[in-house]
Design a protein around this motif. Sequence first.
Motif, mmCIF file in Angstrom:
data_model
loop_
_atom_site.group_PDB
_atom_site.id
_atom_site.type_symbol
_atom_site.label_atom_id
_atom_site.label_comp_id
_atom_site.label_asym_id
_atom_site.label_seq_id
_atom_site.Cartn_x
_atom_site.Cartn_y
_atom_site.Cartn_z
ATOM 1 N N ASP A 57 0.812 -1.274 -0.009
ATOM 2 C CA ASP A 57 0.003 0.031 -0.032
ATOM 3 C C ASP A 57 0.704 1.514 -0.122
ATOM 4 O O ASP A 57 0.632 2.225 0.542
ATOM 5 N N ASP A 58 1.875 1.312 -0.808
ATOM 6 C CA ASP A 58 2.685 2.359 -0.786
ATOM 7 C C ASP A 58 2.116 3.394 -1.222
ATOM 8 O O ASP A 58 1.237 3.509 -2.435
ATOM 9 N N ARG A 59 2.443 5.006 -0.946
ATOM 10 C CA ARG A 59 1.654 6.029 -1.329
ATOM 11 C C ARG A 59 2.319 6.378 -2.630
ATOM 12 O O ARG A 59 1.469 6.940 -3.357
ATOM 13 N N ILE A 60 3.683 6.482 -2.756
ATOM 14 C CA ILE A 60 4.494 7.110 -3.883
ATOM 15 C C ILE A 60 5.520 5.961 -4.143
ATOM 16 O O ILE A 60 6.082 5.468 -3.240
ATOM 17 N N TYR A 61 5.908 5.957 -5.494
ATOM 18 C CA TYR A 61 7.334 5.368 -5.889
ATOM 19 C C TYR A 61 8.153 6.263 -6.310
ATOM 20 O O TYR A 61 7.609 7.211 -7.150
ATOM 21 N N TYR A 62 9.337 6.299 -6.032
ATOM 22 C CA TYR A 62 10.489 7.067 -6.567
ATOM 23 C C TYR A 62 11.398 6.240 -7.369
ATOM 24 O O TYR A 62 12.359 5.325 -6.821
ATOM 25 N N PRO A 63 11.194 6.260 -8.688
ATOM 26 C CA PRO A 63 12.107 5.433 -9.642
ATOM 27 C C PRO A 63 13.432 5.902 -9.923
ATOM 28 O O PRO A 63 13.628 7.232 -9.435
ATOM 29 N N ALA A 64 14.275 4.872 -10.633
ATOM 30 C CA ALA A 64 15.594 5.474 -10.742
ATOM 31 C C ALA A 64 15.489 6.372 -12.136
ATOM 32 O O ALA A 64 16.712 6.923 -12.453
ATOM 33 N N HIS A 65 14.487 6.017 -12.973
ATOM 34 C CA HIS A 65 14.523 6.973 -14.139
ATOM 35 C C HIS A 65 13.018 7.644 -14.257
ATOM 36 O O HIS A 65 12.053 7.047 -14.034
ATOM 37 N N GLY A 66 12.969 8.766 -14.340
ATOM 38 C CA GLY A 66 11.707 9.365 -14.606
ATOM 39 C C GLY A 66 10.956 9.914 -13.087
ATOM 40 O O GLY A 66 11.781 10.115 -12.210
ATOM 41 N N GLU A 67 9.914 10.450 -13.607
ATOM 42 C CA GLU A 67 9.210 11.248 -12.374
ATOM 43 C C GLU A 67 8.621 10.324 -11.304
ATOM 44 O O GLU A 67 8.318 9.009 -11.658
#
Length: 284
Positions: A194-204
């Motif tokens: 149930d993560d609120r947000i992802y921070y990927p290594a590429h992109g927004e």
Amino acid sequence: MSEQTPGVAEQLEPLVARILAPNPSPFTNTGTQTHLVGTADLAVIDPGPDDLSHVEAMLRAIGGRPVTAIVITHTHRDHSPAARALKAATGAPIIGCAPLALEDLGPRADASFDADYTPDRVLADGESISGEDWTLTAVATPGHTSNHLCFALPEAKALFSGDHVMGWSTTIVSPPDGDMAAYMASLDKLMQRDDRIYYPAHGEPVENPRRLVRGMIGHRKQREGQIMRLLRDAPRSIPTLVAAMYVGIDPRLFPAAERSVLAHLIDLRDRGMVVDRGDDWRAL
């Protein structure tokens, strides 16, 4: 988000900042995103390629604060090599995925494996490291590579998703190390979170992650369906499949598409749905 400038730190939320490495390409989008986690002491996630200007940018953003850990999601060369220079400058240990050094058969020069990666500690699924105001918990997500880890930040209900989930593109799954069955299982695993947000290594950042993951699962199933329909029509080679399936894409991405189709075919073969006969593949 506003357009980023490589080397300029951007605070995304109280515990998370990012710095863009100067390595844009058709496969890295604008470049590799290095994330800084914490306030008083820091974790640095995916320090990026072996680029002195990027190391200097990370050190400026760190600003003399202690670095508790240099954290690695996987060992493609656009993610882990700068860990060595950053460790030399800060004394921080390199922690995260297991070493993995293979000859890369894929289309990306920047995605061959970092053979010099030597972690001080390897994290297993569910293991954590922590600082004064942050915790990072490893979430094993093989598929893009067999050693890929995401990292959960429970204090912010955030997930650093590496290359497993990116907002700008689906990830490359390139055999022999890339594995489509493992990739799909890892996507299913993230759907249970149930993560609120992802921070990927590429992109927004990805602000509705479960919707995106659901769409990615559907996209891969759609590709699988395309392959089966084409093979039921006639035996085909991988280049012939790609030409029929990826109409209008950048020709530079054709080799990556061929690797992805191969990953699907291997998965389908393992499930008894197709067979390979020389260069051609046939439906069963």
